[in-house]
Write an enzyme that holds these catalytic residues in place. Structure first.
Site, PDB file in Angstrom:
ATOM      1  N   LEU D 227     -54.753  10.366 -91.160  1.00 34.64           N
ATOM      2  CA  LEU D 227     -53.502   9.636 -91.351  1.00 34.64           C
ATOM      3  C   LEU D 227     -52.377  10.589 -91.762  1.00 34.64           C
ATOM      4  O   LEU D 227     -52.546  11.408 -92.667  1.00 34.64           O
ATOM      5  CB  LEU D 227     -53.712   8.567 -92.428  1.00 34.64           C
ATOM      6  CG  LEU D 227     -52.506   7.665 -92.698  1.00 34.64           C
ATOM      7  CD1 LEU D 227     -52.159   6.862 -91.458  1.00 34.64           C
ATOM      8  CD2 LEU D 227     -52.798   6.747 -93.866  1.00 34.64           C
ATOM      9  N   ASP D 228     -51.228  10.488 -91.112  1.00 36.35           N
ATOM     10  CA  ASP D 228     -50.029  11.274 -91.446  1.00 36.35           C
ATOM     11  C   ASP D 228     -50.229  12.781 -91.288  1.00 36.35           C
ATOM     12  O   ASP D 228     -49.432  13.564 -91.800  1.00 36.35           O
ATOM     13  CB  ASP D 228     -49.558  10.983 -92.884  1.00 36.35           C
ATOM     14  CG  ASP D 228     -49.182   9.529 -93.078  1.00 36.35           C
ATOM     15  OD1 ASP D 228     -48.833   8.873 -92.071  1.00 36.35           O
ATOM     16  OD2 ASP D 228     -49.263   9.042 -94.214  1.00 36.35           O
ATOM     17  N   GLU D 229     -51.291  13.188 -90.613  1.00 33.96           N
ATOM     18  CA  GLU D 229     -51.556  14.626 -90.451  1.00 33.96           C
ATOM     19  C   GLU D 229     -51.367  15.084 -89.013  1.00 33.96           C
ATOM     20  O   GLU D 229     -51.598  16.250 -88.701  1.00 33.96           O
ATOM     21  CB  GLU D 229     -52.979  14.947 -90.917  1.00 33.96           C
ATOM     22  CG  GLU D 229     -53.185  14.837 -92.419  1.00 33.96           C
ATOM     23  CD  GLU D 229     -52.335  15.816 -93.195  1.00 33.96           C
ATOM     24  OE1 GLU D 229     -52.139  16.957 -92.715  1.00 33.96           O
ATOM     25  OE2 GLU D 229     -51.818  15.428 -94.274  1.00 33.96           O
TER      26      GLU D 229
END
Lengths: 284, 284, 284, 284
Positions: D227-229
């Site tokens: 997530l969000d990476e």
């Protein structure tokens, strides 16, 4: 805040005690100041202030506030106005063929970014009438030619009165308003698609491309009799490069235009703009 | 302005009449307010204000101003300080090996962008001593190791007293200050080379590169016991692209660091920064 | 990269096979292309390319490269030049009274941001000679009056030859160069303190203040016979507000000027700028 | 350009002659290259290139282009894809309750800023279905709970196949996609309302307010299992001040989110994004 507020915008020749006098007026009548912003233009010798206070607990009935304050303002030679946060301003959006600013303004009004109503759209073309229908806003098609301009402007003025319009927003309205019109309805914000004073006048993107600039901009300003010379409220820019042709400038510019216009309209609606001469004080 | 001014920074629990009370204090003593900026943090229930007035024609002698104002401030439970524009603050610049922020601060001080003196440079390395000589500033080399830190910090504190330093600017000083040091000398501004809270800690540019960000930033903040957690004064960013390797980020970052640090130092020197909790109010 | 590189800048009428022909020239001679950037201006029907390759393992001796490539370039009607990364360009910085850009350029050259030497400073005033001494750079004071301009420009040209100058940087040199001078030494970069074409000419900050703009800018451009009309290399802006007087604009502008000028000089020194007509292609 | 084009995106281990080999493939088959952009990541030893050429006059029939190029690509160990400008990608926009990004994407598609179709909107809430109707787009309400997620994601996948979707745009879709879903449909762009990696995860604006940052941002990235990476495509920021409460950050952030997301989607649709590892090369 839930509580309604009153906002005073005042400018007058600078002198001692101005903040004290105004603050005392609010305090002595039981008002709670929530915002106070002052600016002094030392060159102009002018004092400008915006003061906002809560009306809950304020002892003066609304219809008395203005006469009461007038007693203070008159000796100061002040220009001033007081606005109440629960009187909702009415906007007429003027457009030509382009829809991006119109869409944006309507979306923001619906999203409650603007404390305002948009009861009227005026255009010199018909192609955007569907949007008006879609959002249930009155649409008036008023084509303009050099010959018909005077009577058409008369029509436009009549509409503004009829719809109790407080603010006209020129959202890519590609017509010049006559000095006479502006003198009769001064509350007009325009979006110009360049960082004025660069590329004032027509086809700024074309000329920006030809000049080979690396930055383009947009400018929101109040409309005055001098085209593109009105007091600037808001400006912003975006970088461009050799990869961008005129159409890219136009596309990138649209994103600027809608944001810059929206910020200016919002500042105006929140009574955060003071105008003097050809300058504005925009309370951040 | 030629005339010296007094600047009051005050914060207290919000209540009615605060602006009036303070403005009256200045006015009743014959002062002319040239700047008045107020902010209310409704969540914190806190009122913050900066008021600057001209001392010419102000009836209170300087040594009486503070006690006189104290009579007003005490009942308000206010935290406050008053600064006079003609008392020139003294800055100690702390550096390690990099010179760009040091050069920039010295140049701005010489160019009168800062109303301050820079009598002292402290470094844990020797390589920048030539600059100190060049500009005729005292240079103290105080190397730091984990073991020597306590006594070295003691030395540093002594120097700050000896040179009557009002503000320490960490201009790329690559050492962490102990909580104890900070508690004894709280007036410290640091420049961190990332848009905090991103990449807090070491090697932000390396980590920014590895993350593949398209923007890098810099942050100027007051130093607190919690590393990189102090109140932020100023931040700015610059775009980067796949063309930029770590060295490009470092190079671009240097331009950010010196500008962001300079803006923060200038705001502090002009008494335009109010701090509460972990937040700042920076009067624009 | 440790290995020296050759950089080709070429522009010619667009046609098929250009990339292939040029890439083959490098490849067939054992060169390794590390950067290849192409742009086509479809309006102008012009193809522009920058190709950089490593010289290690390149089979052609340096003195043969240009004649060899000429055989390819001629039939294409190409304008082109080849630069070698290990020949270090020599810069003459021209100033008047202000030192911020001069300081900045020297610092960047010392910090190895520029692959260049700065052997000469020319000024129409004497006040910055100390900086030249400080950094051990030759300083020539050449005052200019309307009457003396022709012979003084002759002196300046002579100095440029004498010091083998490749690039003149006008770092706030407040004199206009004659068309004749420019025709004889075309490699000149100037920093103008406005976002051209806004406020071309004198006192841009004063005029920006009077116009009440919310953004000011700076522009780095090649100098041509038409003042402020040369090809723009780099522009940037900063926001200003009603709080900023003319002196604030000047101060904020200085930060812009030095960064914008430095970026333009760096792009030029890295042979990343192609000029055609009044436009530039700046390879990002 | 009227003429349809082919765009090759290729990455492979760096070696000599790559540009020549690829350019020759196009040239020898009669193609006219209109854009050629190369990047070499020296750390990764990776060569990345985007080449676009006109199909008019190109001798190879479309169905032969890929096999023909494969003969060149295979020995280079290249990852590559070829896109034709006249095959119009199909986008599914996923939303939750907020409409600003959805409105914006639809407006841009209608305004021809995107060369794409938007046949499908998927939401875990029903409140935006009216917009779908208004613009005549299929709307599927697929609520998600921890328990139902697997079968609901199966439904979603089925819809993507059914509507021949090429790209999923998460336009403020406030649900996390499972690693399995992402592995089965990798072409997903998300807009995150912070300048990642700052404030990754939930409530970034609230946390930005609490940290007292002076800048907020938005990030468009490809969705990966972490997530969000995922690889960042585009980021931008806007300044905030002590005057802005959380609602102001949210409002200002919306303007960022729609612009940043739109730029990323446009770059993707124009095949200007190359991904390797966790990084992107975005051809300007």
């Amino acid at each position: 805040m839930a509580s309604p507020t009153a906002t005073l915008l005042l400018s007058c020749p600078d002198q001692k005690g101005l903040v004290a006098k105004i603050a005392n007026f609010v305090y002595s009548n039981g008002g709670n100041i929530i915002h106070a912003d002052q600016h002094t233009d030392f060159l102009a010798g002018l004092f400008l202030v915006r003061i906002e206070w809560q009306l809950d607990g304020f002892n003066l009935p609304r219809d008395v506030i203005e006469p009461a304050f007038n007693a203070i303002a008159q000796p100061l030679n002040a220009k001033w106005q007081i606005h109440f946060s629960d009187t909702v301003p009415r906007i007429a959006v003027w457009v030509s063929r382009q829809d991006h600013c119109l869409f944006d303004l309507i979306w923001r009004q619906r999203a409650k970014e603007f404390n305002a109503e948009i009861p009227l759209i005026i255009s010199n073309h018909e192609n955007l009438s569907a949007i008006a229908t879609q959002f249930d806003i009155a649409f008036r098609h008023i084509p303009i030619t050099k010959e018909t301009k005077p009577q058409q402007e008369a029509k436009q003025l009549k509409l503004l009165q009829q719809y109790n319009i407080d603010l006209v927003v020129l959202a890519k309205y590609m017509q010049v308003l006559s000095a006479e019109f502006v003198s009769q309805f001064p509350n007009i914000i325009n979006i110009h698609h360049s960082f004025l004073p660069a590329f004032a006048g027509a086809n700024p993107y074309q000329r920006a491309y030809e000049r080979g600039v690396k930055i383009i901009g947009a400018t929101a300003h109040y409309v005055t009799a001098d085209l593109d010379e009105g007091p600037i409220i808001e400006q912003d820019v975006v970088q461009v490069s050799h990869r961008d042709d005129v159409n890219d400038l136009i596309r990138k510019g649209k994103d600027l235009e809608r944001v810059v216009l929206a910020r200016a309209v919002r500042s105006h609606l929140q009574n955060r703009v003071l105008v003097y001469g050809n300058r504005t004080v925009v309370i951040g």
